[in-house]
Design an enzyme around this catalytic site. Structure first.
Site, short mmCIF file in Angstrom:
data_model
loop_
_atom_site.label_atom_id
_atom_site.label_comp_id
_atom_site.label_asym_id
_atom_site.label_seq_id
_atom_site.Cartn_x
_atom_site.Cartn_y
_atom_site.Cartn_z
CG ASP A 1 3.30 1.31 9.30
OD1 ASP A 1 3.53 1.53 8.10
OD2 ASP A 1 2.99 2.20 10.11
CE LYS B 1 -1.70 1.58 4.06
NZ LYS B 1 -1.36 2.97 4.32
CG ASN B 2 2.33 2.55 3.55
OD1 ASN B 2 1.16 2.85 3.27
ND2 ASN B 2 2.72 2.27 4.77
NE ARG C 1 -7.20 4.48 5.30
CZ ARG C 1 -6.60 5.56 5.76
NH1 ARG C 1 -6.92 6.03 6.94
NH2 ARG C 1 -5.69 6.18 5.06
NE ARG D 1 0.55 10.43 9.72
CZ ARG D 1 -0.02 9.38 9.10
NH1 ARG D 1 -1.10 8.84 9.63
NH2 ARG D 1 0.49 8.92 7.99
CB CYS E 1 -5.13 10.38 10.96
SG CYS E 1 -3.56 9.67 11.38
C1 EPZ Z 1 4.23 6.80 6.01
O1 EPZ Z 1 3.52 7.87 6.62
C2 EPZ Z 1 3.27 5.62 5.97
N1 EPZ Z 1 2.10 5.96 5.17
C3 EPZ Z 1 2.84 5.24 7.38
O2 EPZ Z 1 2.03 4.07 7.29
C4 EPZ Z 1 4.08 4.91 8.20
O3 EPZ Z 1 3.70 4.64 9.54
C5 EPZ Z 1 5.05 6.09 8.17
O4 EPZ Z 1 5.37 6.42 6.80
C6 EPZ Z 1 6.35 5.81 8.90
O5 EPZ Z 1 6.96 4.67 8.35
C7 EPZ Z 1 2.19 5.92 3.81
O6 EPZ Z 1 3.24 5.66 3.25
C8 EPZ Z 1 0.93 6.23 3.06
P1 EPZ Z 1 6.43 10.20 8.09
P2 EPZ Z 1 4.16 9.37 6.61
O7 EPZ Z 1 6.41 11.39 7.22
O8 EPZ Z 1 4.86 9.60 5.33
C9 EPZ Z 1 5.98 13.54 11.51
C10 EPZ Z 1 0.22 2.66 7.71
O9 EPZ Z 1 -0.21 2.15 8.75
N2 EPZ Z 1 6.15 14.50 10.40
O10 EPZ Z 1 7.66 9.34 8.15
O11 EPZ Z 1 3.11 10.31 7.02
C11 EPZ Z 1 4.66 12.81 11.41
O12 EPZ Z 1 3.65 13.57 12.04
C12 EPZ Z 1 0.66 4.11 7.70
O13 EPZ Z 1 0.34 2.06 6.61
C13 EPZ Z 1 6.20 15.86 10.70
O14 EPZ Z 1 6.10 16.27 11.85
O15 EPZ Z 1 5.22 9.22 7.78
C14 EPZ Z 1 4.94 11.52 12.12
O16 EPZ Z 1 4.79 11.73 13.52
C15 EPZ Z 1 0.46 4.79 9.06
N3 EPZ Z 1 6.35 16.75 9.68
C16 EPZ Z 1 6.41 11.25 11.81
O17 EPZ Z 1 6.96 12.50 11.38
C17 EPZ Z 1 6.45 16.34 8.37
O18 EPZ Z 1 6.58 17.20 7.47
C18 EPZ Z 1 6.61 10.22 10.70
O19 EPZ Z 1 6.00 10.70 9.56
C19 EPZ Z 1 6.39 14.96 8.10
C20 EPZ Z 1 6.25 14.06 9.12
#
Ligand code: EPZ
Length: 419
Positions: free
Chosen positions: A306, A22-23, A398, A122, A117
């Site tokens: 995850d 998915k990701n 999802r 996020r 969420c």
């Molecule tokens: C991706 O989310 C995945 N989703 C998530 O999977 C996964 O948990 C995550 O990466 C970490 O591996 C998809 O790929 C669609 P991040 P993403 O940017 O890109 C903070 C699932 O269950 N952050 O690495 O949103 C953010 O709030 C889902 O399949 C900022 O603060 O993850 C989070 O706390 C859930 N500012 C942390 O960093 C930013 O600009 C990690 O976010 C970006 C992120």
């Protein structure tokens, strides 16, 4: 609303094949915007998040033919809009993955600011800061992020505060069509990043270092459409391996790269599981009582957030006490309250969950708090005394295709209830 009913106590054994990730699929779909024409994605999971991303692309003007349920033929030549509305971003925050591609193609984008969420705020501040460094001007207008490139995207060095998966992906996609070289420092290293970089390279991009903390992109002037197979879903695979670890096994999971789940496999071996790594497959079996073990989630190659919920279920029935530390999201412990209804003994202290193993869980009605927590509750039901009904399973749909039939094929007594 549908619910999943599972009767505890059935041993699980057999083989299950996972879908494409998915990701990765969601970002590959977004990346097709950068190469006007017909691209073909295979091994795409048939899940609701992919359907939402399809709506986003169609809203932009693309056409999508579903050749078979796992093959998408996407024509982005007709795309003439760069607006992604709130009602789609609100359904799925990963819609923000179109930001980099739209900016790269049009020098313009208007994408609704994603809300939070169930697992955290996020934010996308790192996405915006990195794109600004490449020459994008942002403004916020009635909840929408408006992006405009007054001149053209120019490569530069972009250090990421945190190895954000989404920020790395948006920056990578924008940098591919920027002038000159871009270096992304502290880049995320997840296998899904490598899959995206591979597809972009097939489209004509010049990228070095994907999968390492430093990615160097040499900008090119255009990309061409391609055919690409989505990498296997390591998290779906880990979820079924956790089911096998809980309910006995041997369970074999096929269709993914074991190296993409190496930290999980090592932790499960340390927890007492028998783990056998094969060619695009892993076999797991439970050897006696599960041992308690501290877990902390970190960016790849660390323990994946995850897989935190699924592993918490294993630890909730382990022999001992351990601490689970969630370093990626600020509120990804909602599962604990639902597991407590099933008799788990878990105390939350900020980013830490203290898990006291109990001899057994007991079946109860519970509610899926989010995607991975929902799947984890079904896993808990596999070993709980009596039966468990998990509601709000739209969260599970999802990210998991045919979750119930796949568990049934392993011998689980599980069924879909239309409540
Ligand atoms: C991706 O989310 C995945 N989703 C998530 O999977 C996964 O948990 C995550 O990466 C970490 O591996 C998809 O790929 C669609 P991040 P993403 O940017 O890109 C903070 C699932 O269950 N952050 O690495 O949103 C953010 O709030 C889902 O399949 C900022 O603060 O993850 C989070 O706390 C859930 N500012 C942390 O960093 C930013 O600009 C990690 O976010 C970006 C992120």
């Amino acid at each position: 609303m549908e619910a999943i009913r599972v009767v505890g106590g059935r041993p699980l054994a057999g083989t299950v094949k996972v879908e494409g990730a998915k990701n990765s699929a969601l970002k590959l779909m977004a990346a097709t915007l950068m190469a006007p024409g017909v691209s073909r994605l295979t091994n795409v999971p048939n899940i609701s998040d992919v359907h939402v991303m399809g709506k986003v692309l169609k809203r932009l003007g693309a056409t999508i033919d579903v050749e078979d349920e796992h093959t998408l033929v996407i024509d982005t030549a007709p795309v003439a809009s760069w607006v992604t509305p709130y009602e789609l971003v609100a359904q799925m925050r990963a819609s923000t993955a179109v930001l980099g591609p739209l900016i790269a193609r049009f020098g313009e984008a208007r994408v609704a600011m994603p809300g939070g969420c169930n697992i955290g705020a996020r934010k996308i501040d790192m996405h915006l800061a990195g794109l600004t460094a490449l020459g994008v001007e942002f403004s916020v207008d009635h909840g929408d992020i408006k992006a405009h490139v007054p001149d053209r995207l120019r490569g530069t060095v972009v250090p990421l505060e945190f190895a954000s998966v989404g920020a790395t992906e948006n920056l990578l996609m924008a940098a591919v069509l920027a002038e000159g070289d871009t270096t992304i420092e502290n880049a995320a290293r997840e296998p899904e990043i490598c899959d995206l970089a591979e597809m972009l390279a097939e489209m004509g991009a010049e990228i070095e270092g994907a999968g390492s903390p430093t990615i160097v992109v040499h900008g090119v002037s255009e990309l061409h459409p391609v055919e690409h197979e989505v990498v296997g879903d390591r998290i779906e695979a880990g979820t079924f391996l956790a089911a096998g670890a809980l309910a006995g096994g041997p369970v074999t999971v096929e269709g993914f790269e074991p190296v993409h789940l190496e930290m999980v496999l090592r932790k499960y071996e340390a927890m007492g599981m028998g783990v056998e790594r094969g060619e695009r497959r892993v076999t797991i079996r439970r050897d006696g009582q599960i041992r308690s073990l501290d877990i902390q989630t970190l960016p790849f190659p660390g323990f994946p957030t995850d897989m935190q919920a699924q592993t918490m279920v294993l630890l909730s029935v382990a022999g001992g006490t351990c601490v689970v530390t969630e370093n990626i999201f600020e509120s990804r412990f909602m599962l604990a309250a639902e597991l407590a209804r099933m008799g788990a003994d878990i105390t939350i202290e900020g980013h830490h969950a203290i898990v006291h193993g109990v001899p057994a869980l007991s079946g109860a009605p519970v509610t899926a708090p989010d995607l991975r927590g929902g799947a984890a509750l079904v896993l808990a039901g596999l070993v709980a005394d009596g039966y468990t009904t998990v509601s709000d399973i739209h969260h599970i749909e999802r990210g998991y295709e045919n979750f119930v039939p796949k568990l049934q094929s392993l011998g689980a007594e599980v069924s879909l209830l239309s409540a």
